[in-house]
Design an enzyme around this catalytic site. Structure first.
Site, PDB file in Angstrom:
ATOM      1  N   ASN A   9      43.366  47.529  33.327  1.00  0.00           N
ATOM      2  CA  ASN A   9      42.577  48.764  33.292  1.00  0.00           C
ATOM      3  C   ASN A   9      43.327  49.875  32.580  1.00  0.00           C
ATOM      4  O   ASN A   9      44.537  49.787  32.362  1.00  0.00           O
ATOM      5  CB  ASN A   9      42.270  49.267  34.714  1.00  0.00           C
ATOM      6  CG  ASN A   9      41.288  48.392  35.453  1.00  0.00           C
ATOM      7  OD1 ASN A   9      40.449  47.719  34.853  1.00  0.00           O
ATOM      8  ND2 ASN A   9      41.382  48.392  36.773  1.00  0.00           N
ATOM      9  N   GLY A  39      45.958  43.494  38.380  1.00  0.00           N
ATOM     10  CA  GLY A  39      46.624  42.363  37.744  1.00  0.00           C
ATOM     11  C   GLY A  39      47.769  42.804  36.856  1.00  0.00           C
ATOM     12  O   GLY A  39      48.899  42.309  36.958  1.00  0.00           O
ATOM     13  N   GLU A 135      39.894  42.181  41.470  1.00  0.00           N
ATOM     14  CA  GLU A 135      39.214  43.032  40.505  1.00  0.00           C
ATOM     15  C   GLU A 135      38.593  42.239  39.350  1.00  0.00           C
ATOM     16  O   GLU A 135      38.164  42.827  38.359  1.00  0.00           O
ATOM     17  CB  GLU A 135      40.175  44.090  39.956  1.00  0.00           C
ATOM     18  CG  GLU A 135      40.545  45.149  40.987  1.00  0.00           C
ATOM     19  CD  GLU A 135      41.432  46.240  40.436  1.00  0.00           C
ATOM     20  OE1 GLU A 135      41.474  47.320  41.039  1.00  0.00           O
ATOM     21  OE2 GLU A 135      42.106  46.021  39.398  1.00  0.00           O
ATOM     22  N   ASP A 248      50.653  47.069  44.711  1.00  0.00           N
ATOM     23  CA  ASP A 248      50.818  46.136  43.599  1.00  0.00           C
ATOM     24  C   ASP A 248      52.294  45.915  43.291  1.00  0.00           C
ATOM     25  O   ASP A 248      52.704  44.801  42.941  1.00  0.00           O
ATOM     26  CB  ASP A 248      50.115  46.667  42.351  1.00  0.00           C
ATOM     27  CG  ASP A 248      48.609  46.731  42.516  1.00  0.00           C
ATOM     28  OD1 ASP A 248      48.058  45.916  43.277  1.00  0.00           O
ATOM     29  OD2 ASP A 248      47.987  47.595  41.879  1.00  0.00           O
TER      30      ASP A 248
END
Length: 305
Positions: A9, A39, A135, A248
């Site tokens: 993103n 990710g 996601e 994350d």
């Protein structure tokens, strides 16, 4: 080797004194465009912790794609598995208040079209690690997990953002990562009564699912439950600036340590320190610490044995 199958993103971030209520407009700072996506975040965190990392993700054909991939490219993540799909790259619109809390609105863009076909035969081998999040299309996550498990790899699923996951979906998953809220939500979805605290909840989930379950607990650190033991680690004491990406960071660093052969307790201690350090700087990917900073902080904090 770590392969991350997940989202890429661009984060559009604005800071404000407090988060707006429904229907309210509040003044914000100049916005920033910062590379993000769960990710990509986990891939970069693992790479900065010293792992060899391959990213399998999707971006659009817009100008945002270059920014979204910039930190991964600079960090040495293998981007040969990046797919170009559709016009737009995924975008998260993030508001961060003076207490370092945030709200996030996610537009998936190309992430919605990511395919597990990007995991080519032989790309994942025995002893490798596959990292997954929520996601991208969950059916593609499951397909990626099957490929990795058949190859003898370790499969780690981060259930963030939370979606109700059925028991059978964990067939090819070795380790489940959640925060305390997600742990309670998953327990309720599976018909379990959440425990009185995070440790009790992950113990119930680990017993029910027959998998290792790890929950991050914010400033309280993290807790893991396996079939034989419970492991708790503290957090590093920091002044929080922005909590975006802290979970994350934990996931990526945990995977990096496990991939190099560390035991679970050792991996969790370093992951907890890394997640804490990420809260002390603004933004997601720019805040992720290098391995040297993790080790230095670990050695200098008496809370860590």
């Amino acid at each position: 080797m770590i392969t991350v199958f997940g989202s890429v993103n661009i984060d559009l971030v604005s800071r404000t004194a407090r988060l707006p209520r429904p229907g309210e407009t509040v003044p914000g700072s100049d916005y920033q465009l910062i590379p993000g996506g769960k990710g990509a975040n986990q891939a970069l965190a693992a790479r900065r912790a010293g792992a060899s990392v391959r990213m399998i993700g999707a971006v659009g054909t817009d100008d945002m794609a270059t920014i979204a991939l910039s930190e991964l490219e600079a960090g040495g993540v293998d981007l040969s598995g990046i797919q170009r799909s559709g016009a737009t790259t995924g975008m998260a619109v993030i508001t961060v208040d003076d207490n370092a809390e945030n709200t996030i609105v996610l537009s998936p863009g190309a992430n919605a079209r990511l395919s597990a076909s990007g995991l080519q035969a032989g790309a994942i081998g025995a002893g490798d690690t596959l990292l997954l999040q929520m996601e991208v299309p969950f059916a593609e996550n499951l397909a990626a997990a099957r490929i990795a498990k058949a190859a003898g790899a370790r499969v780690i699923l981060s259930i963030a953002p939370f979606l109700p996951v059925e028991r059978e979906a964990f067939a090819d998953v070795d380790m489940i990562l959640v925060n305390e809220t997600e742990a309670a939500d998953l327990a309720r979805h599976l018909g379990l009564l959440p425990g009185s605290n995070g440790a009790a909840t992950v113990a119930k989930l680990a017993s029910e699912l027959g998998r290792t379950v790890i929950a991050t607990l914010g400033p309280e650190g993290a807790v893991a439950a396996t079939q034989t033991e419970t492991i708790s680690v503290p957090a590093l004491k920091v002044v929080p600036v922005d909590t975006t990406g802290a979970g994350d960071t934990f996931c990526g660093v945990l995977a990096a340590l496990l991939d190099e052969g560390a035991d679970l307790a050792t991996a969790m201690r370093r992951a907890s320190v890394a997640g804490s350090l990420a809260c002390a700087k603004a933004g997601a990917q720019p805040s992720f610490p290098l391995r040297e900073a993790i080790e230095l902080s670990l050695a200098s904090d008496p809370a860590f044995p």
